[in-house]
Design a protein around this motif. Structure first.
Motif, short mmCIF file in Angstrom:
data_model
loop_
_atom_site.label_atom_id
_atom_site.label_comp_id
_atom_site.label_asym_id
_atom_site.label_seq_id
_atom_site.Cartn_x
_atom_site.Cartn_y
_atom_site.Cartn_z
N ARG A 197 0.74 -1.19 -0.05
CA ARG A 197 -0.11 -0.07 -0.08
C ARG A 197 0.95 1.26 0.06
O ARG A 197 1.45 1.66 1.05
CB ARG A 197 -0.91 0.09 1.34
CG ARG A 197 -1.62 1.30 1.16
CD ARG A 197 -2.91 1.25 0.20
NE ARG A 197 -3.99 0.06 0.32
CZ ARG A 197 -4.60 -0.20 -0.73
NH1 ARG A 197 -4.50 0.28 -1.64
NH2 ARG A 197 -5.12 -1.31 -0.55
N PHE B 289 -6.72 -1.88 -15.84
CA PHE B 289 -6.63 -0.98 -14.53
C PHE B 289 -8.08 -1.11 -13.84
O PHE B 289 -8.98 -1.38 -14.67
CB PHE B 289 -6.79 0.50 -14.81
CG PHE B 289 -6.80 1.59 -13.99
CD1 PHE B 289 -5.85 2.05 -13.03
CD2 PHE B 289 -8.44 1.64 -13.39
CE1 PHE B 289 -5.83 2.51 -11.88
CE2 PHE B 289 -8.46 2.61 -12.38
CZ PHE B 289 -7.25 3.24 -11.53
N HIS C 101 -6.34 -4.21 -10.88
CA HIS C 101 -5.33 -3.65 -11.40
C HIS C 101 -4.23 -4.50 -12.33
O HIS C 101 -3.07 -4.19 -12.25
CB HIS C 101 -4.42 -2.88 -10.48
CG HIS C 101 -5.09 -1.89 -9.85
ND1 HIS C 101 -6.18 -0.89 -10.42
CD2 HIS C 101 -5.44 -1.03 -8.53
CE1 HIS C 101 -6.85 0.07 -9.63
NE2 HIS C 101 -6.32 0.10 -8.58
N ARG D 140 1.89 -6.26 -10.31
CA ARG D 140 2.22 -5.40 -9.19
C ARG D 140 2.49 -6.61 -8.02
O ARG D 140 3.09 -6.09 -7.05
CB ARG D 140 1.19 -4.38 -8.86
CG ARG D 140 -0.34 -5.01 -8.42
CD ARG D 140 -1.12 -3.86 -7.86
NE ARG D 140 -2.47 -4.34 -7.58
CZ ARG D 140 -3.23 -3.55 -6.84
NH1 ARG D 140 -2.74 -2.41 -6.07
NH2 ARG D 140 -4.39 -4.11 -6.66
N HIS E 158 0.44 4.29 -10.51
CA HIS E 158 -0.66 4.34 -9.66
C HIS E 158 0.10 5.14 -8.37
O HIS E 158 0.13 4.70 -7.19
CB HIS E 158 -1.22 3.15 -8.99
CG HIS E 158 -2.43 3.32 -8.29
ND1 HIS E 158 -2.55 4.10 -7.05
CD2 HIS E 158 -3.49 2.33 -8.27
CE1 HIS E 158 -3.57 3.79 -6.39
NE2 HIS E 158 -4.36 2.80 -6.98
N ASP F 27 -12.74 9.37 -6.20
CA ASP F 27 -12.30 7.95 -7.08
C ASP F 27 -12.89 8.66 -8.52
O ASP F 27 -13.97 8.09 -8.73
CB ASP F 27 -12.92 6.83 -6.73
CG ASP F 27 -12.21 5.71 -7.25
OD1 ASP F 27 -11.32 5.79 -8.20
OD2 ASP F 27 -12.38 4.56 -6.74
N TRP G 159 -7.44 9.81 -6.50
CA TRP G 159 -8.24 8.76 -5.60
C TRP G 159 -7.64 9.23 -3.92
O TRP G 159 -6.60 9.35 -4.01
CB TRP G 159 -7.74 7.59 -5.88
CG TRP G 159 -8.30 6.32 -4.88
CD1 TRP G 159 -9.71 6.04 -4.81
CD2 TRP G 159 -7.82 5.45 -4.21
NE1 TRP G 159 -9.79 5.20 -3.73
CE2 TRP G 159 -8.30 4.72 -3.38
CE3 TRP G 159 -6.22 5.38 -3.79
CZ2 TRP G 159 -8.29 3.76 -2.39
CZ3 TRP G 159 -5.78 4.59 -2.86
CH2 TRP G 159 -6.85 3.79 -2.18
N LYS H 109 -13.63 3.82 3.35
CA LYS H 109 -12.92 2.84 2.56
C LYS H 109 -11.66 2.69 3.34
O LYS H 109 -10.94 1.33 2.98
CB LYS H 109 -12.80 3.53 1.30
CG LYS H 109 -12.11 2.64 0.14
CD LYS H 109 -12.51 2.38 -1.09
CE LYS H 109 -11.80 1.60 -2.00
NZ LYS H 109 -12.07 1.62 -3.56
N LEU I 127 -10.22 -0.93 3.56
CA LEU I 127 -8.87 -1.62 2.92
C LEU I 127 -7.95 -2.13 3.98
O LEU I 127 -7.19 -3.15 3.78
CB LEU I 127 -7.97 -0.47 2.32
CG LEU I 127 -8.66 0.12 0.98
CD1 LEU I 127 -8.15 1.52 0.42
CD2 LEU I 127 -8.82 -1.03 -0.04
N GLU J 287 -2.84 9.64 -10.77
CA GLU J 287 -2.36 8.18 -11.59
C GLU J 287 -2.37 8.61 -12.89
O GLU J 287 -3.40 9.09 -13.52
CB GLU J 287 -3.32 7.08 -11.27
CG GLU J 287 -3.41 6.75 -9.77
CD GLU J 287 -4.44 5.89 -9.09
OE1 GLU J 287 -4.84 5.07 -10.03
OE2 GLU J 287 -5.18 6.11 -8.18
O1 G6P Z 1 -6.93 -1.50 -3.16
P1 G6P Z 1 -6.19 -1.48 -4.59
O2 G6P Z 1 -6.56 -2.54 -5.43
O3 G6P Z 1 -4.59 -0.98 -4.63
O4 G6P Z 1 -6.72 0.03 -5.23
C1 G6P Z 1 -6.92 1.19 -4.63
C2 G6P Z 1 -7.43 2.18 -5.71
O5 G6P Z 1 -7.05 2.18 -7.14
C3 G6P Z 1 -7.70 3.21 -7.83
O6 G6P Z 1 -7.01 4.38 -7.53
C4 G6P Z 1 -9.05 2.97 -7.87
O7 G6P Z 1 -9.42 4.19 -8.84
C5 G6P Z 1 -9.55 2.89 -6.75
O8 G6P Z 1 -10.98 2.52 -7.07
C6 G6P Z 1 -8.99 1.72 -6.07
O9 G6P Z 1 -9.94 1.56 -4.66
#
Ligand code: G6P
Length: 320
Positions: free
Chosen positions: A88, A98, A114, A118, A188, A232, A266, A272, A276, A291
């Motif tokens: 993160r 994406f 994504h 990664r 990103h 977002d 974002w 959120k 996460l 991004e």
């Molecule tokens: O939690 P991740 O898979 O790393 O994604 C993190 C974020 O990435 C991008 O910015 C998307 O637009 C978001 O919708 C997403 O929550």
């Protein structure tokens, strides 16, 4: 702990004395870079930049350090360095799609958000320095890390990173197959900010965006963007420069792109972040993702035998 033999071999082949060394961070191998301009670190997993900070101007110099060494890049306090787990913060590479996989219908939920690059370990193929004191490193996605069930095309993917007075990334996709390949992609970047309440994103005014938080509706941006809630958005057909103005740190980050038509803004805000689970206590207050990529209608088609290079350069400038 990563494989010690692999670490030793990498250092033998690619270390640059006084500038670039490979070290262990948790389970992962990280390239640590320091030169006259900046320090940076990049994990081989995902070829993910984890940090970059400009060096202070020499003592006694009238010139003020461009940003007084505040970090450019945000990395969560709760980021983990575990093999196969996404990190993160930093600059994850999203490729060859994406967000959610474009063909959600009918697929089991084993298509990672994504894309798949990664969370896998990339090769290092080259390191070098330039006369201007930049340090360069090239990563290549090994074919063995491409799951055929997820991606059956004959492509090659490289990330070139240059650490100098600016931070530059070039993501190159080569199509070695006999058919056109279509990808969406993003670099990103998570930027460190003094306080989310102090920042504004400029340069996206007039662009259409897809609002992921409002049923993917299309809207048009009117003003610079200030953030006081979850955001977002995928901005489409964006210009090659936008900026992140930070009043608290009195700095502006210029984001200069090439072959990028989309810009994502974002911040997960409170709820959120809790979902996460790895944003860290109050982490959302000190970061903003802007991004650089090609997403949705801006996705890229690469003809057989052709290549595409998505580029971004982050430059720290005075706040004005
Ligand atoms: O939690 P991740 O898979 O790393 O994604 C993190 C974020 O990435 C991008 O910015 C998307 O637009 C978001 O919708 C997403 O929550």
């Amino acid at each position: 702990m990563p494989d010690q033999q692999k670490l030793a071999t990498l250092n033998e082949q690619f270390a640059i004395e006084g500038q670039l060394q490979f070290n262990a961070t948790g389970d992962l191998i990280v390239a640590d870079i320091t030169n006259q301009h900046a320090t940076a670190s990049i994990a081989l997993q995902g070829a993910q930049v984890l940090s970059w900070a400009a060096k202070r101007a020499a003592k006694g110099s009238a010139e003020r350090g461009a940003d007084e060494q505040q970090p450019l890049i945000w990395l969560s306090d709760e980021a983990t360095f575990i093999a196969g787990k996404t990190i993160r913060g930093g600059i994850p590479v999203c490729w060859p799609w994406f967000g959610a996989h474009p063909d959600r219908e009918g697929y089991p939920d084993n298509r990672p958000a994504h894309g798949f690059v990664r969370a896998v370990v990339w090769d290092v193929t080259e390191t070098s320095t330039t006369a201007a004191g930049q340090t360069n490193i090239v990563f290549r996605l090994p074919q063995t890390q491409v799951p055929p069930a997820l991606w059956s095309h004959n492509t090659e993917l490289e990330l070139h990173v240059s650490v100098g007075a600016t931070l530059e990334l070039n993501l190159i996709t080569r199509n070695h197959g006999s058919e056109t390949v279509t990808i969406s992609q993003a670099l990103h970047s998570y930027f460190a900010v003094s306080d989310i309440n102090n920042v504004a994103v400029k340069g996206l005014e007039g662009c259409q965006f897809i609002d992921a938080l409002d049923d993917w509706q299309r809207k048009v941006e009117i003003t610079p963007i200030c953030i006081d809630a979850e955001i977002d958005r995928i901005y489409q057909n964006t210009k090659p420069v936008c900026s992140l103005e930070d009043k608290g740190w009195q700095r502006r980050i210029n984001i200069e792109t090439n072959n990028s038509r989309s810009t994502v803004v974002w911040n997960p805000w409170i709820d959120k972040s809790a979902r996460l689970g790895d944003m860290g206590e109050g982490g959302y207050l000190n970061m903003l993702c802007i991004e650089t990529g090609n997403i949705a209608e801006d996705r890229v088609s690469i003809a057989a035998g052709a290549e595409h290079c998505l580029s971004v350069c982050y430059r720290i400038a005075q706040y004005d």
